[in-house]
Design a protein around this motif. Sequence first.
Motif, PDB file in Angstrom:
ATOM      1  N   SER A   4      32.008  44.676  27.377  1.00  0.00           N
ATOM      2  CA  SER A   4      31.890  44.026  28.123  1.00  0.00           C
ATOM      3  C   SER A   4      32.025  44.672  29.388  1.00  0.00           C
ATOM      4  CB  SER A   4      32.258  42.332  28.720  1.00  0.00           C
ATOM      5  OG  SER A   4      32.154  41.696  29.511  1.00  0.00           O
ATOM      6  N   THR A   5      30.937  44.416  30.158  1.00  0.00           N
ATOM      7  CA  THR A   5      31.004  44.847  31.677  1.00  0.00           C
ATOM      8  C   THR A   5      32.072  43.684  32.137  1.00  0.00           C
ATOM      9  OG1 THR A   5      29.559  44.036  32.731  1.00  0.00           O
ATOM     10  CG2 THR A   5      28.311  46.016  31.547  1.00  0.00           C
ATOM     11  N   PRO A   6      32.383  44.641  33.622  1.00  0.00           N
ATOM     12  CA  PRO A   6      33.248  43.722  35.031  1.00  0.00           C
ATOM     13  C   PRO A   6      32.596  42.608  35.242  1.00  0.00           C
ATOM     14  CG  PRO A   6      34.298  46.063  34.360  1.00  0.00           C
ATOM     15  CD  PRO A   6      32.808  46.285  34.382  1.00  0.00           C
ATOM     16  N   GLN A   7      31.569  42.915  35.727  1.00  0.00           N
ATOM     17  CA  GLN A   7      30.589  41.698  36.601  1.00  0.00           C
ATOM     18  C   GLN A   7      29.870  40.414  35.404  1.00  0.00           C
ATOM     19  OE1 GLN A   7      30.189  45.737  35.796  1.00  0.00           O
ATOM     20  NE2 GLN A   7      30.110  46.257  38.068  1.00  0.00           N
ATOM     21  N   GLN A   8      29.734  41.288  34.024  1.00  0.00           N
ATOM     22  CA  GLN A   8      29.722  40.154  33.112  1.00  0.00           C
ATOM     23  C   GLN A   8      31.022  39.477  32.909  1.00  0.00           C
ATOM     24  OE1 GLN A   8      29.017  42.809  30.175  1.00  0.00           O
ATOM     25  NE2 GLN A   8      26.513  42.029  30.044  1.00  0.00           N
ATOM     26  N   LEU A   9      31.786  39.676  33.031  1.00  0.00           N
ATOM     27  CA  LEU A   9      33.198  39.325  32.615  1.00  0.00           C
ATOM     28  C   LEU A   9      33.450  38.116  33.612  1.00  0.00           C
ATOM     29  CD1 LEU A   9      35.255  39.088  30.885  1.00  0.00           C
ATOM     30  CD2 LEU A   9      37.083  40.993  32.086  1.00  0.00           C
ATOM     31  N   TYR A  10      33.398  38.860  35.257  1.00  0.00           N
ATOM     32  CA  TYR A  10      33.579  37.758  36.462  1.00  0.00           C
ATOM     33  C   TYR A  10      32.850  36.490  36.305  1.00  0.00           C
ATOM     34  CZ  TYR A  10      37.006  40.979  38.543  1.00  0.00           C
ATOM     35  OH  TYR A  10      37.918  42.097  38.893  1.00  0.00           O
ATOM     36  N   ARG A  11      31.345  37.324  36.687  1.00  0.00           N
ATOM     37  CA  ARG A  11      30.066  35.812  36.028  1.00  0.00           C
ATOM     38  C   ARG A  11      31.254  34.895  34.884  1.00  0.00           C
ATOM     39  NH1 ARG A  11      26.853  39.932  36.210  1.00  0.00           N
ATOM     40  NH2 ARG A  11      26.246  39.966  34.669  1.00  0.00           N
ATOM     41  N   ALA A  63      41.143  37.064  24.777  1.00  0.00           N
ATOM     42  CA  ALA A  63      42.694  37.640  26.119  1.00  0.00           C
ATOM     43  C   ALA A  63      43.477  37.336  26.568  1.00  0.00           C
ATOM     44  CB  ALA A  63      40.975  38.503  26.401  1.00  0.00           C
ATOM     45  N   LEU A  64      43.025  35.853  27.436  1.00  0.00           N
ATOM     46  CA  LEU A  64      44.281  35.047  27.690  1.00  0.00           C
ATOM     47  C   LEU A  64      45.045  34.683  26.759  1.00  0.00           C
ATOM     48  CD1 LEU A  64      41.177  33.428  30.250  1.00  0.00           C
ATOM     49  CD2 LEU A  64      43.370  34.874  30.384  1.00  0.00           C
ATOM     50  N   LEU A  65      45.303  34.354  25.580  1.00  0.00           N
ATOM     51  CA  LEU A  65      45.843  33.976  24.702  1.00  0.00           C
ATOM     52  C   LEU A  65      47.428  35.007  24.699  1.00  0.00           C
ATOM     53  CD1 LEU A  65      44.318  32.905  21.341  1.00  0.00           C
ATOM     54  CD2 LEU A  65      45.493  31.506  23.238  1.00  0.00           C
ATOM     55  N   GLN A  66      47.237  36.218  25.581  1.00  0.00           N
ATOM     56  CA  GLN A  66      48.183  36.776  26.282  1.00  0.00           C
ATOM     57  C   GLN A  66      48.664  35.954  27.053  1.00  0.00           C
ATOM     58  OE1 GLN A  66      49.528  38.696  23.934  1.00  0.00           O
ATOM     59  NE2 GLN A  66      48.088  40.143  23.064  1.00  0.00           N
ATOM     60  N   GLY A  67      48.540  35.309  28.049  1.00  0.00           N
ATOM     61  CA  GLY A  67      48.876  35.187  28.901  1.00  0.00           C
ATOM     62  C   GLY A  67      47.803  35.205  30.372  1.00  0.00           C
ATOM     63  N   GLU A  68      48.735  34.304  31.532  1.00  0.00           N
ATOM     64  CA  GLU A  68      48.023  34.372  32.414  1.00  0.00           C
ATOM     65  C   GLU A  68      47.157  36.076  32.931  1.00  0.00           C
ATOM     66  OE1 GLU A  68      48.489  32.170  36.503  1.00  0.00           O
ATOM     67  OE2 GLU A  68      49.960  33.482  36.064  1.00  0.00           O
ATOM     68  N   ALA A  69      45.997  36.272  33.452  1.00  0.00           N
ATOM     69  CA  ALA A  69      45.613  37.610  33.881  1.00  0.00           C
ATOM     70  C   ALA A  69      44.592  37.154  34.635  1.00  0.00           C
ATOM     71  CB  ALA A  69      44.614  38.473  32.505  1.00  0.00           C
ATOM     72  N   SER A  70      44.344  38.904  36.094  1.00  0.00           N
ATOM     73  CA  SER A  70      43.085  38.862  36.718  1.00  0.00           C
ATOM     74  C   SER A  70      41.921  39.594  35.876  1.00  0.00           C
ATOM     75  CB  SER A  70      43.778  39.556  38.105  1.00  0.00           C
ATOM     76  OG  SER A  70      43.554  40.746  37.362  1.00  0.00           O
ATOM     77  N   GLY A  71      40.713  38.730  36.912  1.00  0.00           N
ATOM     78  CA  GLY A  71      39.965  39.285  35.979  1.00  0.00           C
ATOM     79  C   GLY A  71      39.373  40.894  36.337  1.00  0.00           C
ATOM     80  N   TYR A  72      40.407  41.744  36.707  1.00  0.00           N
ATOM     81  CA  TYR A  72      40.907  42.861  36.440  1.00  0.00           C
ATOM     82  C   TYR A  72      41.314  42.930  35.375  1.00  0.00           C
ATOM     83  CZ  TYR A  72      42.287  47.425  37.972  1.00  0.00           C
ATOM     84  OH  TYR A  72      43.031  49.432  37.801  1.00  0.00           O
ATOM     85  N   ASP A  73      42.730  42.935  35.662  1.00  0.00           N
ATOM     86  CA  ASP A  73      43.493  42.480  34.482  1.00  0.00           C
ATOM     87  C   ASP A  73      42.721  42.199  33.259  1.00  0.00           C
ATOM     88  OD1 ASP A  73      45.796  43.078  36.006  1.00  0.00           O
ATOM     89  OD2 ASP A  73      46.868  40.982  35.633  1.00  0.00           O
ATOM     90  N   LEU A  74      42.232  41.215  32.486  1.00  0.00           N
ATOM     91  CA  LEU A  74      41.273  41.253  31.622  1.00  0.00           C
ATOM     92  C   LEU A  74      40.456  42.096  31.171  1.00  0.00           C
ATOM     93  CD1 LEU A  74      40.365  37.465  31.875  1.00  0.00           C
ATOM     94  CD2 LEU A  74      41.395  38.484  30.841  1.00  0.00           C
ATOM     95  N   ALA A  75      39.537  43.208  32.677  1.00  0.00           N
ATOM     96  CA  ALA A  75      38.379  43.753  32.412  1.00  0.00           C
ATOM     97  C   ALA A  75      39.205  45.620  31.822  1.00  0.00           C
ATOM     98  CB  ALA A  75      37.990  44.459  33.361  1.00  0.00           C
ATOM     99  N   LYS A  76      40.956  45.777  32.025  1.00  0.00           N
ATOM    100  CA  LYS A  76      41.447  46.061  31.672  1.00  0.00           C
ATOM    101  C   LYS A  76      41.490  46.381  29.888  1.00  0.00           C
ATOM    102  CE  LYS A  76      45.255  48.016  34.338  1.00  0.00           C
ATOM    103  NZ  LYS A  76      46.067  48.231  34.666  1.00  0.00           N
TER     104      LYS A  76
END
Length: 191
Positions: A35-42, A10-23
């Motif tokens: 993935s849940t947002p909690q799993q993603l942030y961890r 997902a980060l290959l698209q460029g810089e992103a916040s955790g919220y942006d990655l969850a979306k």
Amino acid sequence: MALRNAVMAALLQGEASGYDLAKAFDATVADFWMSTPQQLYRELERMEAEGLVTARVVEQKRRPNKRLFSLTEAGRTAIHAYTAEPLGKPAVIRDELLVKVQCLDAGDMEAVRTAIAERTEWATAKLARYERLRQRLLDGRSEEAYFAEAERIGPYLTLLRGMAFERENIQWGDMALRRLEQRTAALRADG
């Protein structure tokens, strides 16, 4: 496959916040990884500690500050190594709905029918979201032009797989609902 590989993809698209990655996981990566947002942030915290991603803080006036993550050179090296690894076993279906369908003759047929209808509606909505994303990616181009011109084709190829998966879910759901209607009608006629 580890969550970190999906995050790096997902980060290959460029810089992103955790919220942006969850979306993004909801909108684009959901066709192959959940993935849940909690799993993603961890996972982002672990990846940062391991040097696979870096984060910078962006101060915001009316909102809490946010952290924007990007791949490091070590992260890009990890992606290269991951894609070179042999595949594990093929994916298997683990779907609670199918367990309920397997039991429907001894269970609550109407509840299972409702669950199939809900799943079919969900797949229809997801396919519509995927189609909107496909149109954004194509941006008026044909698929042939997209494949010839796009900087990255991986996201489009995975999107096509997700679309095929949802089409199959819809096709199966429609067929199953028709068969359940036939079965219900036959049981009423015999009863």
